[in-house]
Motif scaffolding. Sequence first.
Motif, PDB file in Angstrom:
ATOM      1  N   UNK A 106     138.473 117.266  84.271  1.00 33.37           N
ATOM      2  CA  UNK A 106     137.402 116.491  84.905  1.00 33.37           C
ATOM      3  C   UNK A 106     137.773 115.018  84.987  1.00 33.37           C
ATOM      4  N   UNK A 107     138.369 114.477  83.916  1.00 33.99           N
ATOM      5  CA  UNK A 107     138.687 113.050  83.930  1.00 33.99           C
ATOM      6  C   UNK A 107     139.892 112.723  84.807  1.00 33.99           C
ATOM      7  N   UNK A 108     140.609 113.737  85.277  1.00 39.41           N
ATOM      8  CA  UNK A 108     141.651 113.516  86.275  1.00 39.41           C
ATOM      9  C   UNK A 108     141.096 113.510  87.698  1.00 39.41           C
ATOM     10  N   UNK A 109     139.849 113.968  87.869  1.00 40.01           N
ATOM     11  CA  UNK A 109     139.279 114.090  89.210  1.00 40.01           C
ATOM     12  C   UNK A 109     139.256 112.776  89.991  1.00 40.01           C
ATOM     13  N   UNK A 110     138.958 111.618  89.364  1.00 41.57           N
ATOM     14  CA  UNK A 110     138.999 110.384  90.161  1.00 41.57           C
ATOM     15  C   UNK A 110     140.356 110.142  90.823  1.00 41.57           C
ATOM     16  N   UNK A 111     141.403 110.721  90.278  1.00 40.66           N
ATOM     17  CA  UNK A 111     142.726 110.622  90.894  1.00 40.66           C
ATOM     18  C   UNK A 111     143.024 111.828  91.774  1.00 40.66           C
TER      19      UNK A 111
ATOM     20  N   UNK B  99     145.440 104.369  86.531  1.00 39.74           N
ATOM     21  CA  UNK B  99     144.187 103.688  86.187  1.00 39.74           C
ATOM     22  C   UNK B  99     142.979 104.580  86.435  1.00 39.74           C
ATOM     23  N   UNK B 100     142.982 105.348  87.515  1.00 35.45           N
ATOM     24  CA  UNK B 100     141.842 106.237  87.768  1.00 35.45           C
ATOM     25  C   UNK B 100     141.799 107.383  86.775  1.00 35.45           C
ATOM     26  N   UNK B 101     142.959 107.746  86.224  1.00 34.79           N
ATOM     27  CA  UNK B 101     143.019 108.796  85.201  1.00 34.79           C
ATOM     28  C   UNK B 101     142.747 108.254  83.803  1.00 34.79           C
ATOM     29  N   UNK B 102     142.416 106.971  83.708  1.00 34.47           N
ATOM     30  CA  UNK B 102     142.279 106.338  82.400  1.00 34.47           C
ATOM     31  C   UNK B 102     141.234 106.966  81.508  1.00 34.47           C
ATOM     32  N   UNK B 103     140.212 107.569  82.083  1.00 34.56           N
ATOM     33  CA  UNK B 103     139.189 108.213  81.272  1.00 34.56           C
ATOM     34  C   UNK B 103     139.716 109.370  80.444  1.00 34.56           C
TER      35      UNK B 103
END
Length: 676
Positions: A473-478, A492-496
Amino acid sequence: MTTRREARNALMSILALGFALVAQVRLQSEFVVDGAIFYLAAVFLFLWSTGSERKSPIYAPSAQPFALEEPAPFADIIGTRRIAAIACVFAALYAFVHSGHNQFTRNGVLAWWLACGLFLYAFWQREDGRWRERLTEWRARLGASAWHITIRWPVVALILIMLLAVFFRVYRLDATPAEMTSDHAEKLLDVNDVLNGMRPIFFPRNTGREAMQFYLTAFLIRVCGIPFGFMALKVGTAIVGILAVLVTFFLARLLFNEKVGLLASLFMATSKWHVSMSRIGLRHPFGPLWTALPMLFVFRAMRYNRRNDFLLAGFFLGAGLHTYIPIRVVPLLIVIVLTIHLLIHRRVWAAGIGKYVQNSILLVIMCALVFLPLGRYMLEEPKMFWSRVLTRSTDAERAIPGQGGKIFLDNVKNGFLAFNVKGDVVWLAQVPGKPLLEVVAGALFVLGLAYLLFRLFRFGEPMGGYLLVCLFVMLLPSTLSIAFPGENPSAVRMGGAIPFVFAIVGVPLVVVVWQIRRFLVWRAGLLVGAAIMLLLGIYSAQRDYKQYFVEYDQHYRQSSWNTSEIGGVIRDFVNSVGDMQHAFVKSWPHWVDNRNVGIVAGNVHFDTPANVFMDIHEAAVYIGDPNNMLYILHPDDAESLAWLEENFPNGQVRLYRSKTPGKDFVIYFVPGQPVR
């Protein structure tokens, strides 16, 4: 007396760790087949030596989850608490009405804070008995004839780790990273708006940004006295990065045990991935912190089903939504993990499904209250609020280059490979193409993930499944960058995902040391295990230091423009023999961002026709001007230099030698003529 099996397992676990390190070195040397073979051998040996043990050393004994003695939600909402709940509704409505037109107002903010406070007061589960016990304990200590202060070794270890985290985030902060980019100019213009009295809820400049960083930076400038500029941005993000390391310790300790928490925070403290995000001065480090904070309390809520943990999870989730766009997937993550927990754990049903659902509803309401002003803006300006998301995941900006489903699956594959094989290609985040994890952390991540997933399928331990879901899920922004697949993987988008990655990284060493201690006598096993962890920690920190402070620093300087040097020359001119009205930059294609030049020089509005010439002939109006003048030119701009020499024949030309090769520029100084 040790057995042959224990000796074999200890040896194989150490050998597996060695194979994993070799595998990661080969992968980073682009020998992918060799790396894959060594990793297969490492995983096989590691699982063979540890996987058959029903008991695992990575989990701490925990309190019985879902204690039934807690009062059901709403049962204790009586008297003043009921009045507070009713007042919360009116305060929230008032705050919503007074949060329009994308402006924080005094009355709106006060009503917003009041609504959040009233909701917490109304539904907070009181623990009077626990506080009485603690008060009695402290009274007894104060009344004792002699005080005995005992500091546990994990506390000392955590303090040392946090000092290491501080060092990696503040050492040479003024020099690394060296230069601002256009994104920094946009951020500082927003901060300048705040300093000049504007109070936006959402900052629409540069496709839209949430507000927290800008108000934090303005606070550091106005209250702490940090000068306006790049350093103010970097100090704010460094503080956020340090806090993220601490919160990751508590998260990993909750998921596993104290030893895993310490190792997770140790490797994160020196991680080049997180260090670069923490020092860059952009909003990137808000991702790890504001993912870890709500998820810490979500996992506490899943373990204990206490109402307060649900409330705190909602509070930090709502606050996190004011920080950085990738945090918008955290609500989805919370829904997924709470649903999975509800489906697979019988204790949830035994403790009362109604209580669990009602607590979850309280989490949602708490989040909505904290999110309220931004929610109002989202309803008023949905196109701007969702612009960045839609332009990356849909055809809102450009046609999707292929089949969307296939691109997404390919993005997911590349996202997971970014940890160990090939990372971000954008120079701002790291040296392009380098894996996000260095050798030791990368090897431990693979072993840790394999170990957790094996125990999920072998013994039904759910933590591996939860963490895999968290990573996905936290890779989804990327990975949802379907319209621009070249932007994936984005460090940076995977930073979560960082807190979960390093929680996994902390697992294998605890297992290896446990195997060694079972083989050797207790003290010898402890010493050998500590030596292994110390050597790997030092080696990892040394590699992270070199990759960030040497390799990344050099690459960053080569990739960015030296606006600090140009702005410094103009600042020196203004502070000595000239003024800002007679300092000029002649524009050149793909050269410096003149806004950054002006910020360094001391004029945030420098990027105007008064100071920046698109055509050198615009300087004709200054022919005959009696003031000292300064012109900055690109070294290849021979035409503009020739024009200046013709029209200002008394000028003095000098080539400024930059500290970074290939970044020189021309200074043309025109001495003022006395008025006759």
